[in-house]
Design a protein around this motif. Structure first.
Motif, PDB file in Angstrom:
ATOM      1  N   THR A  28       0.839  -1.190   0.000  1.00 40.42           N
ATOM      2  CA  THR A  28       0.000   0.000   0.000  1.00 40.42           C
ATOM      3  C   THR A  28       0.873   1.238   0.000  1.00 40.42           C
ATOM      4  N   PRO A  29       0.634   2.179  -0.918  1.00 40.91           N
ATOM      5  CA  PRO A  29       1.451   3.394  -0.959  1.00 40.91           C
ATOM      6  C   PRO A  29       1.252   4.239   0.285  1.00 40.91           C
ATOM      7  N   GLN A  30       2.267   5.000   0.626  1.00 42.80           N
ATOM      8  CA  GLN A  30       2.229   5.875   1.790  1.00 42.80           C
ATOM      9  C   GLN A  30       2.273   7.330   1.338  1.00 42.80           C
ATOM     10  N   PRO A  31       1.638   8.225   2.097  1.00 44.23           N
ATOM     11  CA  PRO A  31       1.614   9.633   1.687  1.00 44.23           C
ATOM     12  C   PRO A  31       2.953  10.323   1.896  1.00 44.23           C
ATOM     13  N   ILE A  32       3.341  11.139   0.939  1.00 44.47           N
ATOM     14  CA  ILE A  32       4.526  11.984   1.049  1.00 44.47           C
ATOM     15  C   ILE A  32       4.123  13.390   0.632  1.00 44.47           C
ATOM     16  N   LEU A  33       5.067  14.308   0.602  1.00 41.41           N
ATOM     17  CA  LEU A  33       4.761  15.676   0.202  1.00 41.41           C
ATOM     18  C   LEU A  33       4.054  15.699  -1.154  1.00 41.41           C
ATOM     19  N   THR A  35       1.065  14.601  -2.027  1.00 42.05           N
ATOM     20  CA  THR A  35       0.280  13.439  -2.427  1.00 42.05           C
ATOM     21  C   THR A  35      -0.895  13.190  -1.485  1.00 42.05           C
ATOM     22  N   ALA A  36      -1.831  12.415  -1.994  1.00 37.21           N
ATOM     23  CA  ALA A  36      -2.933  11.894  -1.189  1.00 37.21           C
ATOM     24  C   ALA A  36      -3.083  10.417  -1.486  1.00 37.21           C
ATOM     25  N   ILE A  37      -3.486   9.649  -0.505  1.00 36.88           N
ATOM     26  CA  ILE A  37      -3.838   8.245  -0.696  1.00 36.88           C
ATOM     27  C   ILE A  37      -5.363   8.164  -0.669  1.00 36.88           C
ATOM     28  N   VAL A  38      -5.928   7.630  -1.748  1.00 37.22           N
ATOM     29  CA  VAL A  38      -7.389   7.568  -1.888  1.00 37.22           C
ATOM     30  C   VAL A  38      -7.848   6.114  -1.823  1.00 37.22           C
ATOM     31  N   ARG A  39      -8.837   5.869  -0.974  1.00 38.11           N
ATOM     32  CA  ARG A  39      -9.487   4.562  -0.963  1.00 38.11           C
ATOM     33  C   ARG A  39     -10.521   4.562  -2.088  1.00 38.11           C
ATOM     34  N   ILE A  40     -10.293   3.726  -3.094  1.00 36.46           N
ATOM     35  CA  ILE A  40     -11.099   3.781  -4.304  1.00 36.46           C
ATOM     36  C   ILE A  40     -12.468   3.120  -4.085  1.00 36.46           C
ATOM     37  N   ALA A  41     -13.519   3.854  -4.467  1.00 35.14           N
ATOM     38  CA  ALA A  41     -14.873   3.300  -4.425  1.00 35.14           C
ATOM     39  C   ALA A  41     -15.303   2.803  -5.797  1.00 35.14           C
ATOM     40  N   PHE A 135      -6.426   1.064  -3.132  1.00 31.94           N
ATOM     41  CA  PHE A 135      -5.864   2.360  -2.774  1.00 31.94           C
ATOM     42  C   PHE A 135      -5.028   2.887  -3.941  1.00 31.94           C
ATOM     43  N   ALA A 136      -4.971   4.203  -4.070  1.00 33.39           N
ATOM     44  CA  ALA A 136      -4.145   4.818  -5.106  1.00 33.39           C
ATOM     45  C   ALA A 136      -3.475   6.061  -4.539  1.00 33.39           C
ATOM     46  N   LYS A 137      -2.200   6.242  -4.876  1.00 35.41           N
ATOM     47  CA  LYS A 137      -1.482   7.470  -4.521  1.00 35.41           C
ATOM     48  C   LYS A 137      -1.569   8.426  -5.696  1.00 35.41           C
ATOM     49  N   VAL A 138      -2.041   9.636  -5.443  1.00 33.60           N
ATOM     50  CA  VAL A 138      -2.252  10.608  -6.515  1.00 33.60           C
ATOM     51  C   VAL A 138      -1.767  11.979  -6.063  1.00 33.60           C
ATOM     52  N   PRO A 139      -1.464  12.882  -7.016  1.00 32.31           N
ATOM     53  CA  PRO A 139      -1.105  14.250  -6.633  1.00 32.31           C
ATOM     54  C   PRO A 139      -2.265  14.951  -5.917  1.00 32.31           C
ATOM     55  N   LEU A 140      -1.938  15.787  -4.961  1.00 30.39           N
ATOM     56  CA  LEU A 140      -2.988  16.516  -4.246  1.00 30.39           C
ATOM     57  C   LEU A 140      -3.909  17.264  -5.198  1.00 30.39           C
ATOM     58  N   GLU A 141      -3.313  17.891  -6.240  1.00 22.63           N
ATOM     59  CA  GLU A 141      -4.109  18.704  -7.145  1.00 22.63           C
ATOM     60  C   GLU A 141      -5.030  17.877  -8.030  1.00 22.63           C
ATOM     61  N   ASN A 142      -4.855  16.547  -8.042  1.00 21.19           N
ATOM     62  CA  ASN A 142      -5.721  15.679  -8.827  1.00 21.19           C
ATOM     63  C   ASN A 142      -6.928  15.203  -8.047  1.00 21.19           C
ATOM     64  N   CYS A 143      -7.058  15.636  -6.807  1.00 23.46           N
ATOM     65  CA  CYS A 143      -8.213  15.289  -5.980  1.00 23.46           C
ATOM     66  C   CYS A 143      -9.184  16.467  -5.957  1.00 23.46           C
ATOM     67  N   ILE A 144     -10.345  16.281  -6.569  1.00 31.12           N
ATOM     68  CA  ILE A 144     -11.354  17.336  -6.649  1.00 31.12           C
ATOM     69  C   ILE A 144     -12.434  17.061  -5.608  1.00 31.12           C
ATOM     70  N   PRO A 145     -12.550  17.906  -4.580  1.00 29.04           N
ATOM     71  CA  PRO A 145     -13.512  17.642  -3.499  1.00 29.04           C
ATOM     72  C   PRO A 145     -14.951  17.607  -3.995  1.00 29.04           C
ATOM     73  N   LEU A 146     -15.719  16.664  -3.453  1.00 24.74           N
ATOM     74  CA  LEU A 146     -17.144  16.529  -3.761  1.00 24.74           C
ATOM     75  C   LEU A 146     -17.941  16.616  -2.464  1.00 24.74           C
TER      76      LEU A 146
END
Length: 371
Positions: A28-33, A35-41, A135-146
């Motif tokens: 499982t990826p870990q968060p670093i500067l 980034t965000a870790i997203v639990r995929i639905a 789980f997926a590690k993605v850039p913070l800016e790629n997470c669009i709040p809903l």
């Protein structure tokens, strides 16, 4: 900030094109500067994903990788520089990675490494994997709040249905790029595929009148009926693509002044004349968003003499996504089956999902994988 992450998780891994996908336990990826870790639905399955991963489209990408495009999920953990995102928050995960120090670098992880050395470097060394995993590690800016309370409990969307955003956002990016205005008339062509059908929904939600072009009369009729059943009204006309430029042009002219065109013509349509017909009916100063890949379709004199704007557009911008979410959360799209008919598959059923996505296309149709 994080919740407790498991040491391993399940992911759909492509070691080689020849071997195909396998569901594997991976770290499982870990968060670093940054980034965000997203639990995929839900991870979206576009209609031609099968052709990408079986090598038919010959998209360049390194292996091994975790497959997938955009996704819906909840933040599980964030890096120490996150200022807005928090664990438990629902987000749309954007599949477009952009170079932070070079805006011209854009590519799709797990899909296509892009056309520049910078994008190839990022895909090879940093952002390679997609979202078909727990789980997926993605850039913070790629997470669009809903707003989950508003979208799911207020308007009644399921998490899986919200994955239809990955179709809707693309035409919105193109229409916003050419500054479509409420009350204008836009031709969407062809309108019977996944992105074209979504473009019809988006244009009507933006307050435009739509003329939808397509070869499949049955699908055009379904498209029109889908729009009428929703809360979008019936502000739509349809034109069958006959293959005869003059006939198609006359059919479009019958509906009066046309302000804009949204094009999703595939490479196979390079010899088709339907885009020439659509551009031919544009008013002076009209605009065309070219989001397809057809070539050699320009009516040159028309473009020059009538000051027509032709704008290529790849996907969308972050501001487009943020603005689109506002439109969705305000209830300007229909709900239930009038929004999308979603087929849901598990990671283990990826073959069936890819096959279903190739057939389950058009306005309001979506296929997702759920971990």
């Amino acid at each position: 900030m994080s919740s407790t992450l498991p040491s391993q998780h399940r992911a759909l891994v492509l070691e080689t094109i020849e071997a195909g996908f396998q569901v594997k336990q991976v770290p499982t990826p870990q968060p670093i500067l940054g980034t965000a870790i997203v639990r995929i639905a839900a991870s979206g399955v576009i209609s031609y994903l099968r052709e990408i991963y079986n090598g038919e489209r010959q998209y360049p990408f390194p292996t091994p990788l975790v497959g997938g495009t955009s996704a819906i999920g909840h933040i599980a953990a964030v890096g120490p520089d996150a200022t807005l995102l928090q664990p438990g928050q629902l987000v749309f995960v954007d599949c477009v990675v952009r170079g932070r120090d070079n805006p011209s670098v854009m590519y799709l992880p797990a899909i296509h490494e892009g056309l520049r050395d910078g994008s190839r470097k990022l895909m090879r060394d940093v952002w390679r994997d997609g979202t078909m995993a727990e789980f997926a590690k993605v850039p913070l800016e790629n997470c669009i709040p809903l707003d989950e309370a508003r979208l799911c409990r207020g308007l009644g969307y399921s998490l899986q249905d919200l994955m239809y955003l990955h179709y809707l956002l693309v035409p919105y990016g193109g229409l916003r790029d050419i500054k479509l205005e409420p009350g204008e008339t836009v031709v969407v062509c062809p309108a019977t595929g996944g992105f074209g059908g979504a473009g019809v929904q988006v244009a009507i939600a933006m307050g435009a009148r739509v003329i939808a072009m397509g070869r499949n009369e049955k699908e055009l009729a379904r498209l029109k009926e889908h729009v009428k059943k929703g809360t979008l009204g019936a502000n739509i006309e349809t034109v069958k693509i006959t293959g005869d430029e003059g006939t198609d042009t006359a059919a479009l002219q019958a509906y009066g002044i046309v302000d804009a065109v949204l094009d999703f013509s595939p490479p196979a349509a390079s010899k088709s004349t339907h885009l020439k017909s659509a551009i031919a009916v544009l008013r002076r100063g009209g605009r065309c968003s070219m989001m397809g890949l057809a070539e050699d379709v320009m009516p040159g004199f028309k473009v020059v003499l009538d000051d027509i704007t032709l704008k290529g557009k790849f996907m969308y911008e972050r501001e487009d996504m943020l603005q689109f979410v506002k439109i969705l959360e305000r209830g300007l799209f229909p709900t239930g089956k009038n929004f999308t008919d979603t087929k849901i598959f598990t990671l283990e059923s990826w073959k069936e999902a890819f096959d279903a996505a190739a057939e389950h296309t058009g306005i309001g149709k979506s296929v997702v994988l759920t971990p």
